[in-house]
Design an enzyme around this catalytic site. Sequence first.
Site, PDB file in Angstrom:
ATOM      1  N   HIS A 136     -32.401 -14.829   1.927  1.00 36.80           N
ATOM      2  CA  HIS A 136     -32.436 -15.771   3.046  1.00 36.80           C
ATOM      3  C   HIS A 136     -31.453 -16.907   2.767  1.00 36.80           C
ATOM      4  O   HIS A 136     -31.402 -17.419   1.644  1.00 36.80           O
ATOM      5  CB  HIS A 136     -33.854 -16.329   3.209  1.00 36.80           C
ATOM      6  CG  HIS A 136     -33.986 -17.235   4.392  1.00 36.80           C
ATOM      7  ND1 HIS A 136     -34.077 -16.763   5.683  1.00 36.80           N
ATOM      8  CD2 HIS A 136     -34.018 -18.585   4.474  1.00 36.80           C
ATOM      9  CE1 HIS A 136     -34.173 -17.792   6.511  1.00 36.80           C
ATOM     10  NE2 HIS A 136     -34.132 -18.913   5.816  1.00 36.80           N
ATOM     11  N   ASP A 172     -40.524 -15.347   5.464  1.00 32.11           N
ATOM     12  CA  ASP A 172     -39.753 -16.120   4.466  1.00 32.11           C
ATOM     13  C   ASP A 172     -40.652 -16.947   3.554  1.00 32.11           C
ATOM     14  O   ASP A 172     -40.307 -18.074   3.170  1.00 32.11           O
ATOM     15  CB  ASP A 172     -38.728 -17.032   5.168  1.00 32.11           C
ATOM     16  CG  ASP A 172     -37.700 -16.224   5.960  1.00 32.11           C
ATOM     17  OD1 ASP A 172     -37.392 -15.092   5.552  1.00 32.11           O
ATOM     18  OD2 ASP A 172     -37.220 -16.736   6.983  1.00 32.11           O
TER      19      ASP A 172
HETATM   20  C1  GAR Z   1     -27.093 -13.319   4.913  1.00 38.69           C
HETATM   21  O1  GAR Z   1     -26.571 -14.618   4.874  1.00 38.69           O
HETATM   22  C2  GAR Z   1     -28.593 -13.347   4.758  1.00 38.69           C
HETATM   23  O2  GAR Z   1     -29.041 -14.361   3.921  1.00 38.69           O
HETATM   24  C3  GAR Z   1     -29.033 -13.554   6.175  1.00 38.69           C
HETATM   25  O3  GAR Z   1     -28.168 -12.749   6.937  1.00 38.69           O
HETATM   26  C4  GAR Z   1     -26.910 -12.702   6.291  1.00 38.69           C
HETATM   27  C5  GAR Z   1     -26.480 -11.259   6.203  1.00 38.69           C
HETATM   28  O4  GAR Z   1     -25.178 -11.165   5.697  1.00 38.69           O
HETATM   29  N1  GAR Z   1     -30.399 -13.184   6.353  1.00 38.69           N
HETATM   30  C6  GAR Z   1     -31.217 -13.852   7.154  1.00 38.69           C
HETATM   31  O5  GAR Z   1     -30.867 -14.799   7.817  1.00 38.69           O
HETATM   32  C7  GAR Z   1     -32.627 -13.314   7.172  1.00 38.69           C
HETATM   33  N2  GAR Z   1     -33.513 -14.272   7.741  1.00 38.69           N
HETATM   34  P1  GAR Z   1     -24.540  -9.752   5.353  1.00 38.69           P
HETATM   35  O6  GAR Z   1     -24.838  -8.837   6.536  1.00 38.69           O
HETATM   36  O7  GAR Z   1     -23.083 -10.019   5.188  1.00 38.69           O
HETATM   37  O8  GAR Z   1     -25.183  -9.233   4.108  1.00 38.69           O
END
Ligand code: GAR
Length: 218
Positions: A136, A172
Amino acid sequence: MLDSLATDPTPSLISPDMLPYQSRTTGPLKLGVLASGNGSNFEIMIEAIASGQLHAQVQVVIYNNPGAKVAARAERWGVPAILLNHREYDRREYLDAAIVEVLQRYEVEWVVMAGWMRIVTPVLLDAFENRAINIHPSLLPSFPGVRAIEQALAAGVKITGCTVHLVVPEVDAGPILMQAAVPVMPDDTPESLHARVQVMEHRILPRAIALAASRTSS
Ligand code: GAR
């Protein structure tokens, strides 16, 4: 890529409970990845595995948005990518049952939610009790839920970061495995801040997976 991060000029701090990458005394961790979009965290896991830093293998990637970039990344690495479009399921539990079926078919032991933008239910969590991990983009318990980066900017915090934690039914809120802090710059936009948070996500995610697995096996 992990090594190149050592040259990152941004001041940052990783929680001290870091390091152990998975010992090689047992077989590779069999991971299943849930991702909704870009998939950079999926790819960093694959790179950590390919470079021998994480003793694991990604059995399957499940994604919920047609055209998500993670599918192309998985294809490049030869990892099966299965689309389970949440829009085709009337209830969260039905989607999660379909996810569990795929994960079990691919003999997954640990689930990693790497940019999975769906709330999960006990249907999934009971099947992978204490074996589901989420990343997160904030220092939980601050800024849970969606748009964590925007929440941090709106709150005016000077330091934010990212968290890897075990998943529990509350969003979360599960036990924290590892965190990294990232300073907020005065001229940050959501994009610039998210980019720096992601640098740290990529550092801690493989380590946190290994840490979680080592705690369970000890
Ligand atoms: C990441 O920053 C992750 O922390 C967030 O989505 C992004 C995915 O990046 N997750 C959330 O916000 C979950 N609540 P990615 O697709 O490049 O791995």
